[in-house]
Design a protein around this motif. Sequence first.
Motif, PDB file in Angstrom:
ATOM      1  N   TYR A 195       1.056  -1.414   0.287  1.00  0.00           N
ATOM      2  CA  TYR A 195      -0.194   0.337  -0.140  1.00  0.00           C
ATOM      3  C   TYR A 195       0.880   1.537  -0.156  1.00  0.00           C
ATOM      4  O   TYR A 195       1.713   1.655   0.079  1.00  0.00           O
ATOM      5  CB  TYR A 195      -0.872   0.213   1.215  1.00  0.00           C
ATOM      6  CG  TYR A 195      -1.843  -0.566   1.006  1.00  0.00           C
ATOM      7  CD1 TYR A 195      -3.135  -0.415  -0.006  1.00  0.00           C
ATOM      8  CD2 TYR A 195      -2.364  -2.370   1.826  1.00  0.00           C
ATOM      9  CE1 TYR A 195      -3.923  -1.046   0.790  1.00  0.00           C
ATOM     10  CE2 TYR A 195      -3.696  -2.872   0.939  1.00  0.00           C
ATOM     11  CZ  TYR A 195      -5.056  -2.227   1.021  1.00  0.00           C
ATOM     12  OH  TYR A 195      -5.443  -3.222   1.135  1.00  0.00           O
ATOM     13  N   GLY A 196       0.306   2.646  -0.786  1.00  0.00           N
ATOM     14  CA  GLY A 196       0.894   3.135  -0.665  1.00  0.00           C
ATOM     15  C   GLY A 196       0.833   4.407   0.649  1.00  0.00           C
ATOM     16  O   GLY A 196      -0.190   4.065   1.558  1.00  0.00           O
ATOM     17  N   GLN A 197       1.850   4.860   0.543  1.00  0.00           N
ATOM     18  CA  GLN A 197       1.511   6.130   2.517  1.00  0.00           C
ATOM     19  C   GLN A 197       0.308   6.738   2.379  1.00  0.00           C
ATOM     20  O   GLN A 197       0.074   7.008   3.038  1.00  0.00           O
ATOM     21  CB  GLN A 197       2.990   6.963   1.853  1.00  0.00           C
ATOM     22  CG  GLN A 197       3.191   7.962   3.079  1.00  0.00           C
ATOM     23  CD  GLN A 197       4.344   8.642   2.927  1.00  0.00           C
ATOM     24  OE1 GLN A 197       5.434   8.063   2.563  1.00  0.00           O
ATOM     25  NE2 GLN A 197       4.265  10.305   3.921  1.00  0.00           N
ATOM     26  N   ASP A 198       0.214   7.696   1.150  1.00  0.00           N
ATOM     27  CA  ASP A 198      -1.252   8.333   0.905  1.00  0.00           C
ATOM     28  C   ASP A 198      -1.982   7.621   1.617  1.00  0.00           C
ATOM     29  O   ASP A 198      -3.389   8.196   1.943  1.00  0.00           O
ATOM     30  CB  ASP A 198      -0.736   9.267  -0.574  1.00  0.00           C
ATOM     31  CG  ASP A 198       0.109  10.224  -1.049  1.00  0.00           C
ATOM     32  OD1 ASP A 198       0.479  10.667   0.456  1.00  0.00           O
ATOM     33  OD2 ASP A 198       0.059  10.524  -2.227  1.00  0.00           O
ATOM     34  N   GLU A 199      -2.463   6.632   0.675  1.00  0.00           N
ATOM     35  CA  GLU A 199      -3.576   5.371   1.165  1.00  0.00           C
ATOM     36  C   GLU A 199      -3.602   5.132   2.905  1.00  0.00           C
ATOM     37  O   GLU A 199      -4.409   5.532   3.683  1.00  0.00           O
ATOM     38  CB  GLU A 199      -3.310   3.935   0.103  1.00  0.00           C
ATOM     39  CG  GLU A 199      -3.512   4.006  -1.134  1.00  0.00           C
ATOM     40  CD  GLU A 199      -3.259   3.045  -1.253  1.00  0.00           C
ATOM     41  OE1 GLU A 199      -4.349   2.415  -2.306  1.00  0.00           O
ATOM     42  OE2 GLU A 199      -2.024   2.510  -1.624  1.00  0.00           O
ATOM     43  N   LEU A 201      -1.895   6.913   5.112  1.00  0.00           N
ATOM     44  CA  LEU A 201      -2.131   7.787   6.102  1.00  0.00           C
ATOM     45  C   LEU A 201      -4.051   8.573   5.852  1.00  0.00           C
ATOM     46  O   LEU A 201      -4.620   8.552   7.043  1.00  0.00           O
ATOM     47  CB  LEU A 201      -1.753   9.776   5.283  1.00  0.00           C
ATOM     48  CG  LEU A 201       0.213   9.108   5.654  1.00  0.00           C
ATOM     49  CD1 LEU A 201       0.689  10.138   4.459  1.00  0.00           C
ATOM     50  CD2 LEU A 201       0.463   9.453   7.108  1.00  0.00           C
ATOM     51  N   ALA A 202      -4.124   8.172   4.860  1.00  0.00           N
ATOM     52  CA  ALA A 202      -5.999   7.920   4.656  1.00  0.00           C
ATOM     53  C   ALA A 202      -6.774   7.581   5.420  1.00  0.00           C
ATOM     54  O   ALA A 202      -7.325   7.939   5.577  1.00  0.00           O
ATOM     55  CB  ALA A 202      -6.358   8.090   2.999  1.00  0.00           C
ATOM     56  N   ARG A 207       1.797   7.571  11.737  1.00  0.00           N
ATOM     57  CA  ARG A 207       3.025   7.673  11.124  1.00  0.00           C
ATOM     58  C   ARG A 207       3.626   6.639  10.352  1.00  0.00           C
ATOM     59  O   ARG A 207       2.564   5.833  10.728  1.00  0.00           O
ATOM     60  CB  ARG A 207       4.202   7.756  12.088  1.00  0.00           C
ATOM     61  CG  ARG A 207       4.521   8.551  12.899  1.00  0.00           C
ATOM     62  CD  ARG A 207       4.985  10.021  11.663  1.00  0.00           C
ATOM     63  NE  ARG A 207       6.231  10.839  12.893  1.00  0.00           N
ATOM     64  CZ  ARG A 207       4.576  11.851  13.768  1.00  0.00           C
ATOM     65  NH1 ARG A 207       3.426  11.882  13.356  1.00  0.00           N
ATOM     66  NH2 ARG A 207       5.250  13.179  14.203  1.00  0.00           N
ATOM     67  N   VAL A 208       4.300   6.840   9.110  1.00  0.00           N
ATOM     68  CA  VAL A 208       4.537   5.901   7.716  1.00  0.00           C
ATOM     69  C   VAL A 208       5.861   5.862   7.865  1.00  0.00           C
ATOM     70  O   VAL A 208       6.713   6.793   7.601  1.00  0.00           O
ATOM     71  CB  VAL A 208       3.646   5.947   7.015  1.00  0.00           C
ATOM     72  CG1 VAL A 208       3.851   4.843   5.981  1.00  0.00           C
ATOM     73  CG2 VAL A 208       1.927   6.444   6.797  1.00  0.00           C
TER      74      VAL A 208
END
Length: 226
Positions: A195-199, A201-202, A207-208
Motif C-alpha cells: 500500500y502507498g503512503q497516502d493510502e 495516511l488516509a 506515522r508511515v
Amino acid sequence: MNRGSAVYAILFDLDGTLVDTVYAHVLSWQRAFAEAGMPIDAWRVHRRIGMSGGLFARAVAREVGYPLAAEQARFVQERHGEIFQQILPERRALPGAVALLRQLREAGVPHGIATSGRRPDIDASLAALELPPDMVVVARGDVSRAKPAPDLFFACQQRLEVAAEDCYVVGDSVWDLLAARRARMFGVGLLSGGYGQDELLAAGAYRVYRDPAELGAALDELGVLP
C-alpha cells in the motif's frame, strides 16, 4: 489526566508487516479463485489482503460480480492455504523485523502479534521471527471476527494487560488501520505490504515507515521506549 507513567504497547500485524508473504498470498488467492472458475485480476486481490479469509473471499467475489456459495467459499479458503504452503514453505522476515522485536523485548516494551492468519498456516512465519515461547500471538481462530473488526487487537491488548488507548497498531494494510481506529488505538503504517503512503495516511496512520528496520530506528517518535 496525567499519562506520564503509562505503559505503552505495540501490536503487530504479521503478513506484510513482519514477514514477506503478501504477494505469495495474492498469487495463492488468485489461483484458488481460478480453480473455482472465477478468474480475478491480481490487483483486485491485493486490495483486499489483510482482511480475514472468509470476509476476503466474499468481498473479492462480490467486487467482480461472482457471488460465492458457502461451499465455494470454503473451497477457495482451503485451496488458498494449500497453494500458499506450496509457494512459500519457508518464510523470510522483513528487513529489521527480528531486530525490532528483540529490541522491544530487551527494553521491556509490551508487544504482541494480532493476525488474520490461522494456525498452522502462520507457524512458519512465526518461526522466521525467532520469537520466544511466551510471545503473545492472537490468530484468527482466537476471535469471532477478524479485520477490519477490532477484535484481534482487543484480544491482544487484553492479554498484554495494557489499556487500549495506550496501544500502537503496526500494519501494512488499510484494513489494519481501520481496525486500529475502531479500537481507538494509534495506527502506524508500513510500506512493506504494497500500500502507498497516502493510502495508509488516509486510513488513519499516525506515522508511515518503509519497513520494520526504519520503524526500529524511529521508535523514539512513538514514545514507547522507557
